[in-house]
Write an enzyme that holds these catalytic residues in place. Structure first.
Site, PDB file in Angstrom:
ATOM      1  CG  HIS A 139      -1.790  -1.086   1.239  1.00 27.48           C
ATOM      2  ND1 HIS A 139      -3.135  -0.665   0.797  1.00 27.48           N
ATOM      3  CD2 HIS A 139      -1.903  -2.261   1.781  1.00 27.48           C
ATOM      4  CE1 HIS A 139      -3.842  -1.997   0.920  1.00 27.48           C
ATOM      5  NE2 HIS A 139      -3.175  -2.656   1.631  1.00 27.48           N
ATOM      6  CE  LYS A 149      -7.252  13.643   0.369  1.00 22.26           C
ATOM      7  NZ  LYS A 149      -7.393  12.460  -0.524  1.00 22.26           N
ATOM      8  NE  ARG A 150      -4.103   9.951   9.974  1.00 23.25           N
ATOM      9  CZ  ARG A 150      -3.581   8.737  10.836  1.00 23.25           C
ATOM     10  NH1 ARG A 150      -4.400   7.942  11.071  1.00 23.25           N
ATOM     11  NH2 ARG A 150      -2.435   9.240  11.666  1.00 23.25           N
ATOM     12  CE  LYS A 158      -3.101  10.486   3.024  1.00 24.01           C
ATOM     13  NZ  LYS A 158      -3.583   9.620   2.201  1.00 24.01           N
ATOM     14  CB  THR A 207     -10.457   4.487  -1.034  1.00 17.84           C
ATOM     15  OG1 THR A 207     -10.106   4.671   0.378  1.00 17.84           O
ATOM     16  CG2 THR A 207      -9.729   3.027  -1.416  1.00 17.84           C
ATOM     17  CE  LYS A 231     -14.172   5.288   0.915  1.00 16.42           C
ATOM     18  NZ  LYS A 231     -13.178   5.443   2.356  1.00 16.42           N
TER      19      LYS A 231
HETATM   20  C1  26Q Z   1       3.423   0.541  10.442  1.00 18.65           C
HETATM   21  C2  26Q Z   1       4.170   0.316  11.498  1.00 18.65           C
HETATM   22  C3  26Q Z   1       4.222   0.872  12.763  1.00 18.65           C
HETATM   23  C4  26Q Z   1       3.238   1.942  12.862  1.00 18.65           C
HETATM   24  C5  26Q Z   1       2.297   2.058  11.846  1.00 18.65           C
HETATM   25  C6  26Q Z   1       2.203   1.646  10.578  1.00 18.65           C
HETATM   26  C7  26Q Z   1       1.332   1.834   9.486  1.00 18.65           C
HETATM   27  C8  26Q Z   1      -0.105   1.963  10.167  1.00 18.65           C
HETATM   28  C9  26Q Z   1      -0.908   2.280   8.975  1.00 18.65           C
HETATM   29  C10 26Q Z   1       1.542   2.274   8.255  1.00 18.65           C
HETATM   30  C11 26Q Z   1       0.581   2.551   7.312  1.00 18.65           C
HETATM   31  C12 26Q Z   1      -0.573   2.417   7.635  1.00 18.65           C
HETATM   32  C13 26Q Z   1      -1.747   3.032   6.938  1.00 18.65           C
HETATM   33  C14 26Q Z   1      -1.363   2.946   5.246  1.00 18.65           C
HETATM   34  C15 26Q Z   1      -2.579   3.364   4.653  1.00 18.65           C
HETATM   35  O1  26Q Z   1      -3.594   3.781   4.964  1.00 18.65           O
HETATM   36  N1  26Q Z   1      -2.483   3.433   3.275  1.00 18.65           N
HETATM   37  C16 26Q Z   1      -3.241   3.791   2.372  1.00 18.65           C
HETATM   38  O2  26Q Z   1      -4.072   2.466   1.728  1.00 18.65           O
HETATM   39  C17 26Q Z   1      -5.033   2.824   0.893  1.00 18.65           C
HETATM   40  C18 26Q Z   1      -5.722   1.450   0.759  1.00 18.65           C
HETATM   41  O3  26Q Z   1      -4.983   0.738  -0.471  1.00 18.65           O
HETATM   42  C19 26Q Z   1      -4.563   3.653  -0.260  1.00 18.65           C
HETATM   43  O4  26Q Z   1      -5.785   3.879  -1.014  1.00 18.65           O
HETATM   44  C20 26Q Z   1      -3.846   4.967   0.110  1.00 18.65           C
HETATM   45  O5  26Q Z   1      -3.202   5.462  -1.119  1.00 18.65           O
HETATM   46  C21 26Q Z   1      -2.615   4.548   0.837  1.00 18.65           C
HETATM   47  O6  26Q Z   1      -2.109   5.694   1.530  1.00 18.65           O
END
Ligand code: 26Q
Length: 812
Positions: free
Chosen positions: A355, A547-548, A553, A655, A659
């Site tokens: 991702h 979004k986050r 972004k 995503t 939406k």
């Molecule tokens: C990893 C290790 C330690 C702490 C936190 C994390 C961590 C947690 C969540 C790393 C990444 C995330 C989330 C990532 C995320 O939401 N990515 C998004 O995924 C979506 C679904 O595929 C995509 O549409 C987005 O582009 C992408 O940013």
């Protein structure tokens, strides 16, 4: 025995509700609070779903179907009540039954706390996928962690984000079944003993993982799948000896220690450095999930060779990437399979979705830490890697002598570390990105050597969203309009929305679309007034970025445009500036200072411009705190313009873009992630694409010539905006936003906002021109809805089933 006989159902919904309330919860009807009614209704819905659940599990066994174990550290579900009622097709019936008891269903729906066991896109994707798997009748079980505290609640005080704990279990959770009989021992630390052929992992500390099941109902299909989240319990619940000598608190410490592992969801920081508790969480949920998956398999089959026919284990990013090591450990050390046989099974069972491309977000764990916490896993990973090394070295006609260093799972440069992405690729039979563009970049930039070694392994599955939540539930009036226009076939196959395209030319259709959008905007305007006390004009364009908060972004680019627009409006107030409300929402990871400063900036700009009589209600900036799935359900149906403005090559898919398009918002966006595919579907006339392409960004990087300062020097407009920031025009503390100015000018603007600014400005002018012609805008909105059909998560899941999992479906 037919279904009714096998699974008896209550005779009337009202009777069932009252029985739950009075007999189940022990509350009399006279004394019942709304909360009691919510619990009673939710428990009734859960009961009505259990018959379908048992039937699903029975059929999976009877038909010998393959079952997908979807491993994800995050499931961002959203509320369950309305979803459950819609799946059961009893929304109206339930509304009436409650009304007879003097209760409004809508009040109960709003009362439910929104579970937030995820950060953002990745977690919400997992939830959409669960919905689609159930709705298609694809047998699956989602595995994750039952965090006691989910994503923090965001408060904003004087523009600054404050994090509050998300105590979502404070009120009992009516959706889950605790399963004390599904309990597995998970070990940490200790030592490894080799005894002849056998390996034992001993000592250290251990906790029990205990299953909590949540039902995942299909819509338009009877299937009900399982989401199994792991809680933690100590092996010895209390130390009585300690208690007896009077150390009462200390005696309870095993409880506290064990539960630490499931205490809280980790935030998606921009930098992922090795944090031991996170590694513990990953191991805890992977070990329990694999034990459970193998137990379920062994309950039905005794031939290990069948494993790849009956089970797929899917890794949602590298967060569950200990799975190959844990699966090898269980197969070899516990079930006594030979290494080669076990490895063959592992690589046929596992698949992995990536991702992110951003180097700082890739998981890499120091061998030191892993060796201490998971000594046997480190050995196994080293053995996997040693054998891989031999295979690489033995390639015929090797003309790349340093190849192994580039693919080695153990990185030897500096401190020895385990690269979880490489481990995942090596252990999986398929690896996919989440949009066509991103999947190409996964091959070309992230894993080019692997793509050469194993070309058949790499695939794409473009993300999708569930139309049940993002259309039927969030925007029921639009769903009805679509039903009345093209029939309801789109509910089973969203690509049928293409049949709406001709209706874009129909004034009656567009008029109704306009009315629905207007109602959704009035509703959001009320919510804005209520939550943040800002009056906005519902007739203005609602320009939405939700979004986050992340630098890549580029929420800051949006804010730079707002300031520039404000300046231009003040310089020429007599000009015909279409009214706009810029709406932002999103959380910043608590340690991500720059992201928090961007939230502060949004507030300070808002405070200044929202009270400017010159611009009046022609320009407003609103930041809505505590973005969540539930808040998204309000905002998205009310949006006119969708901001998807990441630097090309940084957003894997997105995503929210899908939406918003599905709800008739037009996209202003870069050629990044799934925006590219949205543009293809809706056509170039109906989307505003701007900025550098991935190739142009790459060329600029390669040339080494990018100078944000030079762009600044050559742009009057940017000079004015950035100088205002630097001079403290929006803040009582003149130095407040210097770090932002610094990053743009001295830091050479890592995400190239200034490089894309002019193009963004021009695209926004094109948006203004398009908005002035409302009938034409509505036709564009209609064509966006018609073009969004490809972005159903049903389509994504069908793609996974055929390209990745080779999985079949339950009969309809
Ligand atoms: C990893 C290790 C330690 C702490 C936190 C994390 C961590 C947690 C969540 C790393 C990444 C995330 C989330 C990532 C995320 O939401 N990515 C998004 O995924 C979506 C679904 O595929 C995509 O549409 C987005 O582009 C992408 O940013």
């Amino acid at each position: 025995m037919n279904f009714q006989e096998r699974w008896p159902q209550p005779s009337s919904l009202k009777q069932a509700l009252l029985a739950r309330l009075v007999l189940g919860l022990g509350v009399s009807q006279e004394q019942a609070s709304l909360r009691d009614w919510f619990q009673a209704t939710a428990l009734t819905v859960r009961e009505l779903l259990t018959a379908r659940w048992h039937e699903t599990n029975r059929q999976v066994r009877d038909h010998g179907l393959k079952q997908v174990s979807y491993l994800s550290m995050e499931f961002l579900l959203g509320r369950g009540l309305q979803n459950g009622l819609m799946a059961l097709n009893i929304l109206d019936e339930c509304r009436e039954a409650l009304a007879e008891c003097g209760v409004r269903l809508e009040d109960l729906i709003e009362l439910e706390v929104t579970p937030a066991l995820g950060n953002g896109g990745l977690g919400r994707l997992a939830a959409c996928f669960l919905d689609s798997m159930a709705s298609l009748g694809l047998p699956s079980i989602g595995y994750g962690i039952r965090y006691e505290f989910g994503m923090f609640r965001q408060e904003v005080i004087d523009g600054w984000q404050i994090e509050r704990p998300d105590d979502w279990l404070a009120d009992s959770n009516p959706w889950e079944f605790m399963r004390p009989e599904r309990q597995y021992l998970v070990r940490f630390g200790g030592r490894v003993v080799h005894e002849g052929n056998r390996v034992h992992w001993l000592d250290g500390e251990a906790v029990y993982a205990i299953a909590y099941d949540t039902l995942v109902p299909g819509h338009g299909h009877y299937a009900v799948n399982t989401l199994r989240l792991w809680g933690a319990r100590p092996v010895e619940p209390m130390d009585l000896a300690t208690f007896n000598r009077g150390a009462f608190m200390e005696a309870l410490s095993p409880q506290l220690r064990a539960r630490t592992v499931v205490r809280v969801l980790y935030p998606d920081d921009s930098t992922i450095e090795g944090r031991e508790l996170r590694l513990r969480q990953e191991h805890f949920f992977v070990s329990a999930s694999i034990q459970d998956t193998l137990r379920r398999f062994r309950a039905d089959y005794d031939d290990w060779a069948l494993l790849p026919d009956k089970i797929s284990i899917h890794l949602n990013d590298t967060h569950p990437a200990l799975a190959p090591a844990e699966l090898m450990r269980q197969l070899v050390d516990e079930h006594l399979l030979a290494w080669d046989d076990a490895w063959d099974l592992v690589t046929r069972v596992l698949s992995y979705t990536n991702h992110t491309l951003m180097p700082e977000a890739l998981e890499i764990w120091p061998c030191d830490m892993m060796g201490r916490l998971l000594p046997r896993h480190l050995q196994i990973i080293e053995e996997i890697n040693r054998r891989f090394g031999q295979q690489v070295e033995a390639r015929p006609g090797d003309n790349q002598p340093d190849l192994f260093a580039k693919v080695s799972v153990i990185q030897e440069d500096g401190e020895r570390r385990v690269n979880m992405g490489r481990l995942s690729v090596l252990s999986s039979h398929k690896v996919n990105g989440v949009s066509r563009l991103h999947s190409r970049l996964v091959r070309e930039r992230l894993f080019p050597e692997f793509a050469e070694l194993f070309p058949e392994r790499f695939a794409n599955v473009t993300n999708g969203i569930t139309p049940r939540l993002w259309l039927n539930l969030a925007n029921p009036k639009l769903a009805t309009l679509i039903n009345e226009t093209i029939g309801d076939g789109w509910q089973r196959d969203l690509s049928r929305l293409a049949d709406l395209r001709p209706s874009a030319e129909d004034d009656a259709f567009c008029g109704r679309l306009a009315d629905i959008k207007a109602l959704n905007k009035q509703r959001l305007a009320k919510l804005i007034a209520h939550r943040v006390g800002i009056e906005v004009n519902p007739a203005a364009m609602f320009d939405v970025q939700v979004k986050r908060i992340h630098e890549y972004k580029r929420q800051l680019l949006n804010l730079l445009h707002v300031i520039a627009r404000w300046n231009a409006m003040r310089a020429a107030p007599e000009q015909d500036w279409p009214a706009r409300v810029v709406i932002m929402a999103g959380k910043a990871a608590s340690a991500y200072h720059m992201a928090k400063l961007i939230i502060k900036l949004a507030h300070d700009i808002g405070r200044r411009i929202n009270n400017d009589p010159v611009t009046g209600d022609r320009l407003k900036l609103v930041f809505l705190p505590d973005y969540s799935v539930s808040l998204a359900e309000y905002i998205i149906p009310a949006a006119d313009l969708s901001e998807q403005i990441s630097l090309a090559g940084t957003e894997a898919s997105g995503t929210g873009n899908m939406k918003l398009a599905l709800n008739g918002a037009l996209t202003i966006g870069t050629a990044d992630g799934a925006n590219v595919e949205i543009a293809e579907q809706v056509g170039p006339e109906d989307i505003f694409i701007f900025g550098m392409s991935v190739e142009e960004v790459a060329a600029l990087d390669a040339s080494g010539t990018y100078s944000s300062r030079e762009i600044y020097r050559n742009s009057q407009q940017l000079q004015e905006v950035i100088d205002q920031l630097g001079a403290g025009q929006f803040s009582s503390d003149p130095a407040c936003f210097w770090p932002i100015v610094d990053s743009l000018l001295d830091g050479n603007d890592h995400f190239k906002l200034l490089a894309d600014f002019d193009s963004y400005w021009q695209a926004q002018r094109a948006v203004d021109r398009a908005w002035r012609d409302q009938p034409a805008w509505l036709r564009k909105a209609a064509r966006n809805i018609a073009g969004a059909g490809r972005f159903s998560s049903d389509r994504s899941i069908r793609d996974y089933a055929s390209r990745i999992w080779n999985a079949g479906y339950l009969p309809a």
